[in-house]
Write an enzyme that holds these catalytic residues in place. Structure first.
Site, short mmCIF file in Angstrom:
data_model
loop_
_atom_site.label_atom_id
_atom_site.label_comp_id
_atom_site.label_asym_id
_atom_site.label_seq_id
_atom_site.Cartn_x
_atom_site.Cartn_y
_atom_site.Cartn_z
N ASP A 1 12.12 -14.02 28.23
CA ASP A 1 12.22 -14.97 27.10
C ASP A 1 12.36 -14.30 25.74
OD1 ASP A 1 12.16 -16.67 29.29
OD2 ASP A 1 10.23 -17.63 29.01
N GLY A 2 11.57 -13.33 25.74
CA GLY A 2 11.61 -12.57 24.50
C GLY A 2 12.91 -12.23 23.76
N LYS B 1 -11.05 -27.71 7.66
CA LYS B 1 -10.98 -26.26 7.69
C LYS B 1 -10.71 -26.03 9.22
CE LYS B 1 -14.96 -25.73 4.41
NZ LYS B 1 -16.27 -25.40 4.24
N ASP C 1 -8.30 -22.25 11.54
CA ASP C 1 -7.86 -21.19 11.34
C ASP C 1 -6.52 -21.01 11.19
OD1 ASP C 1 -10.41 -20.06 11.86
OD2 ASP C 1 -9.92 -19.48 13.87
N HIS D 1 2.30 -21.21 22.86
CA HIS D 1 1.17 -20.97 22.23
C HIS D 1 0.60 -22.28 22.05
CE1 HIS D 1 -0.10 -17.31 20.01
NE2 HIS D 1 -1.04 -17.90 20.11
N SER D 2 1.26 -23.40 21.75
CA SER D 2 0.61 -24.78 21.73
C SER D 2 -0.29 -25.02 22.77
CB SER D 2 1.74 -25.79 21.23
OG SER D 2 1.08 -26.78 21.24
N PHE D 3 0.49 -24.88 24.00
CA PHE D 3 -0.30 -25.15 25.05
C PHE D 3 -1.70 -24.39 25.47
CE2 PHE D 3 -1.04 -24.00 29.83
CZ PHE D 3 -1.21 -25.30 30.14
N SER D 4 -1.46 -23.11 25.04
CA SER D 4 -2.63 -22.07 24.99
C SER D 4 -4.04 -22.82 24.20
CB SER D 4 -2.23 -20.77 24.76
OG SER D 4 -1.38 -20.60 25.58
#
Lengths: 271, 271, 271, 271
Positions: free
Chosen positions: D69-70, D166, D168, D181-184
């Site tokens: 996929d990368g 607040k 990260d 990433h959103s799923f993680s």
């Protein structure tokens, strides 16, 4: 461990585990061990109990369960003292509570007799309501509103703190139960050895994290009638406003372990 | 908008909203508007309906609700077409569906007559089972196993995909319902304008994320008897193995909006 | 408690807490207590330390902190032994670690001298890498990949178990830290008194629950270079493949408590 | 589809996919197709591009990617228009974006020439800052504070609403990126066909659900310097207080699909 009196329990309605139970009973009888079976299982020479409730009447050295985790939970619920259980996985269930497969039974009995095993003691939890204590749970007590159209407000009291919110229910799980229903509703995984309880709110209107607390008295009050499910096998009820007290059960569940394997629950996570 | 026929509905059992409903009905009558009240509310000069079900028989221009979100949900369930609702928060509930307070009613009616408003149309969802369609939901359809001691396996079919797992239930929520029960069980917040549905599994044995899909046909099959709760107000049932079809309702829910405020649900999050 | 030597520490760069620190120092001096201030704070009659690191050199009876939780964390990181801290909230921060406000200081000192207080001991945690031990954390150690374009695989070893997955990082939190960064990433709330640690994976490719374990040795190995943040105040580094050992710090953090208030962290949840 | 000009791209540093790319290039040349390879890949008769950036200069009919996929993400980032990509999984990666394996290449080319395929168009997203637009992302834009010891306050503006807390960082993901990433970090799974974006807050101090919104302008302002990671492959930066604008990219990513398989992302969930 000296095996003088041993009971053998199979999964309800499973021919496969009933047959396995008969085989195990015969092996025990051949070793001159006083052996108990539970109706409808009958084996010549073995004593037959009519129901699981009778387990607590005998001073047993060991109970051997054949089936899945449901069978193990059912047996522990009927054991008030620290009688150890050897769990045999029969019937293809996942069985994260199981220790051996049926093929390993001969060796297992020999190892137990030779004291090559250790006892794995697990916290249990019990609910009481209106002065009556319900049977203990190895995994969890799940309190849920009885009526799907009423939004219940649930009060959770621990030490000097009170959490009160509208929610569908609340789960009080032991470390053993941390990979069960509590996990499915967002709770953490707990190391089996810990002396703590998990409070997992179910569908709180404003999201609320699971809380992990010392295994002391927890009080639950629900603004509507509620069900109290014990290891998802037995359901009791409480009226609205009635105080439900959850606490550590006086005696732990005791597993006979033959293998040192670390966190058994990890298998649930794919490790 | 020409207001010829308007119905006024109050919260069941609330004296405060019943009184407010009477006041609003009188205001409407004073403007020569044909006004309907729902039993037990009676106002001289107004027509009385015996039950909410009668709302769909009249060709109403507007319904005014006085109460909390429960009242609004109840009215919409009894509206098959696109009759708009003006929601008035009475009685101290949170009321994220409410548009105005009772003090703003005079101004609101004038603005509506002068066409100073917009219509906020929201997707609704409906379940059917065994050839019978149930009343529509503005927020969600919640399908849950009926028996607390049976682990249900639930099949969720969408387009060509099937998700099948042991779980306690499944919620199909609209964007309006995304801050309700689905949120409490881990679902995302959805912008109110989207034409999508959220599938939120309830207590899946292996955790499973909410899925957001186009507002097309979703089929649910539960391995055990289950309850089908419509906006947490009406409960229907389905047998084990029966196919439950969830889809977008033919007509949206329509809110009269006087203020442009963006995402109303955000208030749920503290913004 | 006999107060012979007391240090006073204020929030870095806050005029308000610096002034409060001077006031407190003067009160202590008036009671003939040997008082230490930290540069740049100077009070006539008090001894000045150049840096927080010097706190550990004196055999102090008490440290008084004025500021928010950040100040308290910073002081504890520089205390190797069990010197108790009295925390004063100055400057409008939330301060869930704070015990009193500045108005309560006179009474607090009197209560401490009269032994009307209790000590609240909290587990701390420390990381070491390459034979070097880093300063202890009261809340958490957060290990995160250093390079945003590399997907790191992180190995977490506890007792005989290993969890290995692609993730951005891992947090090892104490019960005190359970309401901090671990909570923000989905971890449970832990009762402050427990002797456990929480392992919270950060953005695991396949979702992974937080794990609660006894406060024993945890080993972390990251496939790429990583940062090790200590209470989000000090950052160390480890190379790819290097073993990072996390364990309970030899000495707990000790808070002077004047009020019996139960779970202080609950305030974080809105209770 | 008439294949006149086709580029072949392999995974960086993978001998296996470089060899596969050469084989594919030869097959294309044998069919008299003008074929492009990317340095260091060289094939006699093919035209060599020095870098991926040159892809956008040619009016290509198709790009064939060989790798995981990368590689696919990297190619799309360098395509401004709707040039379709045929993705071939080489090298054992999971490859949820891949369509075929290397064994299927001959048949695939024939099917494409015979028009036996469909185009699967996916929303892309792009960030801009200080008047400069960064390359588009197929999966997500991840904005994160640059300094681990500073607690950043992040403002998220959408239409008329502002969320400020607040945290990260924040992820803006497309439906394609919903399983990444959103799923993680707790986000929902989105059907690939939807025209929406997901806003997933990263480690908010007070937990905050993912929000799903129409694919319109989102503005992000971070109180501290931050990194902007594009598909976790390229990192840009923004200063504190600088406005970062995220919006749908002008052209979608286009996949050549030979199989009708429904929700490809479901494979991520084990279905």
């Amino acid at each position: 461990m000296k095996l003088q009196k041993v009971a053998v329990v199979s999964k309800v309605g499973s021919k496969e585990s009933e047959q396995a139970a008969k085989d195990v009973a015969k092996k025990l009888l051949a070793k001159k061990i006083i052996t108990y079976t539970i109706s409808p299982i009958e084996v010549e020479g073995a004593k037959k109990m009519e129901a699981l409730e009778e387990l607590k009447k005998e001073n047993l050295d060991l109970v051997i369960t054949l089936g899945g985790d449901g069978t193990t939970l059912r047996v522990f619920r009927n054991l008030e003292n620290e009688t150890p259980i050897l769990t045999i996985n029969v019937g293809g269930n996942r069985g994260i509570l199981a220790e051996i497969t049926i093929e390993e039974i001969d060796d297992a009995i020999n190892q137990i007799i030779k004291d090559n095993f250790f006892l794995d003691k697990r916290t249990r939890v019990t609910a009481s309501c209106g002065g009556k204590e319900f049977p203990p749970a190895l995994n969890e007590i799940y309190i849920s509103r009885a009526n799907l159209t009423k939004t219940a407000e649930i009060e959770i009291k621990f030490q000097n703190d009170t959490v009160k919110q509208k929610m569908d229910g609340v789960i009080i799980a032991t470390p053993s139960g941390s990979t069960g229903h509590s996990f499915s509703l967002g709770g953490p995984i707990l190391h089996e050895s810990l002396d703590v309880l998990i409070i997992t709110p179910v569908a709180p209107v404003y999201r609320l994290a699971s809380m992990v607390v010392p295994d002391e008295r927890i009080e639950i009050i629900c603004s509507h009638d509620c069900n109290i499910a014990i290891d998802a096998q037995v359901v009791k009820t409480a009226g609205f406003g009635e105080s439900i007290i959850i606490k550590k059960y006086k005696k732990p569940a005791v597993f006979v372990r033959l293998k040192k394997r670390g966190l058994r629950q990890m298998s649930k996570l794919g490790f």
